[in-house]
Design a protein around this motif. Structure first.
Motif, short mmCIF file in Angstrom:
data_model
loop_
_atom_site.label_atom_id
_atom_site.label_comp_id
_atom_site.label_asym_id
_atom_site.label_seq_id
_atom_site.Cartn_x
_atom_site.Cartn_y
_atom_site.Cartn_z
N LEU A 1 -0.24 39.30 26.94
CA LEU A 1 1.02 39.47 26.23
C LEU A 1 0.84 38.95 24.81
CD1 LEU A 1 3.31 38.05 29.04
CD2 LEU A 1 3.36 40.41 28.22
N GLU B 1 -8.17 34.57 34.97
CA GLU B 1 -8.06 33.19 34.48
C GLU B 1 -6.59 32.79 34.34
OE1 GLU B 1 -9.68 32.61 30.48
OE2 GLU B 1 -8.19 31.03 30.25
N ILE B 2 -6.18 31.76 35.03
CA ILE B 2 -4.81 31.26 34.84
C ILE B 2 -4.78 29.94 34.09
CG2 ILE B 2 -3.74 32.54 36.74
CD1 ILE B 2 -3.87 29.97 38.41
N ILE B 3 -5.93 29.23 34.08
CA ILE B 3 -6.01 27.97 33.34
C ILE B 3 -7.26 27.99 32.47
CG2 ILE B 3 -6.80 25.56 33.68
CD1 ILE B 3 -4.72 25.17 35.75
N GLN C 1 -1.91 22.40 21.76
CA GLN C 1 -2.90 21.40 22.14
C GLN C 1 -3.22 20.35 21.08
OE1 GLN C 1 -6.76 22.92 23.34
NE2 GLN C 1 -7.64 21.07 22.47
N GLU D 1 -2.89 39.70 20.18
CA GLU D 1 -4.00 40.28 20.96
C GLU D 1 -4.07 41.77 20.66
OE1 GLU D 1 -5.89 38.48 22.96
OE2 GLU D 1 -4.72 36.78 23.73
N GLU E 1 -6.93 28.25 18.29
CA GLU E 1 -7.75 28.95 19.30
C GLU E 1 -8.53 30.09 18.66
OE1 GLU E 1 -8.33 28.31 22.57
OE2 GLU E 1 -7.22 26.46 22.25
N ARG F 1 0.03 35.24 20.48
CA ARG F 1 -1.32 35.71 20.14
C ARG F 1 -1.27 37.19 19.81
NH1 ARG F 1 -5.23 32.05 24.01
NH2 ARG F 1 -3.98 30.17 23.67
N GLY G 1 -1.12 29.48 31.98
CA GLY G 1 -0.28 30.58 31.54
C GLY G 1 0.75 30.93 32.62
N ARG H 1 -12.13 16.97 25.30
CA ARG H 1 -12.11 17.18 23.85
C ARG H 1 -13.17 16.34 23.17
NH1 ARG H 1 -8.86 21.12 25.65
NH2 ARG H 1 -6.73 20.46 26.07
N GLU I 1 1.01 22.83 28.83
CA GLU I 1 -0.24 22.17 28.47
C GLU I 1 -0.17 20.67 28.71
OE1 GLU I 1 -2.29 24.11 24.93
OE2 GLU I 1 -0.19 24.54 24.51
N THR J 1 -1.15 27.66 20.65
CA THR J 1 -1.26 26.56 21.62
C THR J 1 -0.63 25.33 20.97
OG1 THR J 1 -2.86 25.02 22.63
CG2 THR J 1 -3.58 26.12 20.67
N PHE K 1 3.66 34.56 25.20
CA PHE K 1 3.65 34.11 26.59
C PHE K 1 3.97 32.62 26.63
CE2 PHE K 1 -0.42 31.81 26.66
CZ PHE K 1 -1.04 32.31 25.52
O1 4AD Z 1 -7.65 29.54 27.70
P1 4AD Z 1 -6.60 29.41 26.65
O2 4AD Z 1 -6.74 30.21 25.42
O3 4AD Z 1 -6.52 27.86 26.35
C1 4AD Z 1 -5.81 27.26 25.36
O4 4AD Z 1 -5.01 27.79 24.63
C2 4AD Z 1 -6.01 25.77 25.32
N1 4AD Z 1 -5.63 25.26 24.00
C3 4AD Z 1 -5.17 25.14 26.40
C4 4AD Z 1 -5.35 23.65 26.46
O5 4AD Z 1 -6.44 23.20 26.78
N2 4AD Z 1 -4.32 22.90 26.20
O6 4AD Z 1 -5.19 29.77 27.28
C5 4AD Z 1 -4.71 29.08 28.41
C6 4AD Z 1 -4.08 30.03 29.40
C7 4AD Z 1 -4.99 31.09 29.96
O7 4AD Z 1 -5.76 30.59 31.02
C8 4AD Z 1 -4.01 32.15 30.41
O8 4AD Z 1 -3.43 31.80 31.66
C9 4AD Z 1 -2.95 32.05 29.36
O9 4AD Z 1 -3.03 30.78 28.77
N3 4AD Z 1 -3.10 33.09 28.32
C10 4AD Z 1 -2.37 34.21 28.25
N4 4AD Z 1 -1.40 34.70 29.03
C11 4AD Z 1 -0.84 35.88 28.69
N5 4AD Z 1 -1.18 36.58 27.60
C12 4AD Z 1 -2.14 36.13 26.76
N6 4AD Z 1 -2.44 36.82 25.66
C13 4AD Z 1 -2.79 34.89 27.08
N7 4AD Z 1 -3.76 34.16 26.49
C14 4AD Z 1 -3.93 33.07 27.26
#
Ligand code: 4AD
Ligand code: MG
Length: 447
Positions: free
Chosen positions: A221, A370-372, A190, A213, A168, A211, A418, A377, A228, A188, A224
């Motif tokens: 966080l 954002e929750i998803i 993925q 972050e 990511e 992450r 998430g 791909r 997936e 991830t 977390f």
């Molecule tokens: O949008 P993200 O980064 O997507 C992926 O990682 C893809 N590879 C997923 C996939 O398609 N299989 O992260 C997905 C979700 C976000 O929408 C959020 O809900 C959560 O993961 N998320 C976090 N939650 C808490 N703390 C963080 N630092 C987060 N980063 C992402």
């Protein structure tokens, strides 16, 4: 001895003599009568100790009890609509009481404490009723996730946590030493999920993700949990249909099973009750136009002091943008077709318009963001290789990932949900730190 019963099961034992094992949450009364609020992990129940009903020894024990003292009480269960507790409505007329340990003065009292103090005492704070309620909702969210996917033909195939490369983007990697070679904690699952669909069709992985972050927000966080799902022969539109069914099921399970907990959290349920398919779909172009119209009109963002900030096409949304957009709809809203440049390397560009990609985010209502995040791909090996080079990613470690597109490539899609953000939304919690037992935050690795 009377059978040990949990507080959440008391309703099935009215009129019976039972034993509760737990801790003192709160105590009132004096003279000949004490009301003990006893918690056992499943709820809180009022235990009434009347001097005339118990031995002198048991009555003295009740008098001495301090907050969090451990105890065992035996008595008769009565339905009493006015009895406080969780779920409340039942009390135990105590016949016997045994103290296991008188607790030392407990640092978390009913008075207000600052967040820093509470985080330092997270190991104790978890016993408080709001924290308890949030963890119970979380457990239901996790179970609903598994139940829905297991019942809809998805195979749970878990993916590695120690990985050789970023998936990511490279900026949020935690590096560890893998016997002299650098390795990274997974952001991830993925990419491995994508290998797994070619073997199993529909899969999901579910576990902790990491992450590094650098931002200190209410939504981020360092560690977390993410579920997936990944699906072969599935395009972006079909993916959104899966996501709306899935999210609706999770919310409805919480409403059915966690009424008492949501009451403890004082959650307004009206938004949650509306969560059913279909969810509205908003193209990124239209989202930007909506934001800029609101910005020009000086509209306010719910919960923010300032008006909607304007944005440029191509940028990612900030929190106020997400909050504003979500507030325009009654249900969670899908925003799809983000600019390709703003998203991860593996997303399929729109064939007729490659500056946008077949991606989707789901924004929760009420400012939960954002929750998803998900997408269709890239399925062509040459295009994927070009994208890997363009992102300056190490080609040699992604060889296997490109390989997947060489042996029966198909349209496929997936998303990540998430857990903590979903729980924050369902519980109505301001910050994700309260949605996981021991949160890992930017400046917080303890306890
Ligand atoms: O949008 P993200 O980064 O997507 C992926 O990682 C893809 N590879 C997923 C996939 O398609 N299989 O992260 C997905 C979700 C976000 O929408 C959020 O809900 C959560 O993961 N998320 C976090 N939650 C808490 N703390 C963080 N630092 C987060 N980063 C992402
Ligand atoms: Mg995302």
């Amino acid at each position: 001895m009377a059978p040990v019963v949990s507080i959440e099961q008391l309703q099935h034992h009215v009129g019976e003599t039972v034993t509760l094992q737990g801790w003192l949450y709160h105590k009132t009364g004096k003279g000949r009568l004490y009301f003990l609020q006893v918690r056992d992990g499943t709820g809180i129940c009022q235990a009434v100790v009347f001097k005339g009903n118990v031995s002198e020894e048991a009555f003295q024990a009740a008098r001495q009890l301090t907050q969090e003292s451990s105890l065992i009480v035996t008595g008769v269960v009565k339905a009493e609509p006015r009895a406080p507790g969780i779920p409340g409505g039942y009390e135990v007329d105590v016949q016997d009481l045994q103290v296991i340990q008188i607790a030392e003065p407990y640092p978390i009292t009913p008075k207000e404490h600052g967040i820093e103090f509470l985080m330092q005492h997270r190991h104790l704070w978890l016993r408080s009723s709001r924290q308890w309620a949030a963890m119970r909702v979380r457990a239901t969210v996790v179970r609903a996730i598994r139940t829905w996917l297991d019942d809809h033909g998805f195979l749970n195939v878990d993916t590695p946590i120690l990985t050789p490369a970023a998936a990511e983007g490279t900026t949020t990697l935690f590096q560890v030493d893998y016997h002299g070679e650098p390795a990274y904690l997974a952001q991830t699952g993925q990419l491995y999920n994508e290998a797994n669909i070619f073997a199993f069709g529909k899969v999901y992985c579910f576990g902790p993700t990491f992450r590094a972050e650098k931002s200190k927000t209410r939504r981020h966080l360092q560690e977390f949990w993410m579920v997936e799902p990944e699906i072969a022969f599935c395009n972006l539109e079909q993916l959104m249909e899966v996501a709306e069914e899935f999210v609706s099921y999770i919310v409805q399970r919480c409403l059915e099973e966690r009424g008492p907990e949501l009451r403890v959290l004082e959650r307004d349920l009206t938004h949650l009750q509306r969560v059913s398919p279909p969810f509205p779909r908003l193209h990124y172009d239209d989202a930007v136009a909506m934001i800029n119209r609101a910005a020009a009109a000086g509209e306010l963002v719910p919960g923010y002091p300032d008006p909607v900030p304007p944005m440029e096409w191509g940028d990612d949304f900030g929190s106020p943008h997400e909050t504003y957009l979500a507030a325009q709809f009654e249900k969670p809203v899908f925003v799809h077709h983000f600019p390709t440049q703003a998203k991860a390397f593996y997303m399929e560009p729109e064939p007729d318009r490659p500056e946008v990609c077949r991606s989707v985010d789901l924004l929760a209502p009420e400012g939960y963001g954002e929750i998803i995040g998900g997408s269709e791909r890239m399925s062509d090996p040459d295009k994927l290789l070009a994208a890997i080079r363009q992102h300056h990613l190490p080609e040699e470690v992604y060889g296997w990932y490109v390989d997947l597109r060489r042996y029966g490539s198909v349209v496929h899609s997936g998303f990540g949900l998430g857990v903590e953000r979903t729980v924050a939304w369902i519980c109505g919690l301001e910050h994700v730190r309260e949605t996981i037992a021991f949160p890992r935050l930017l400046n917080n690795l303890r306890p």
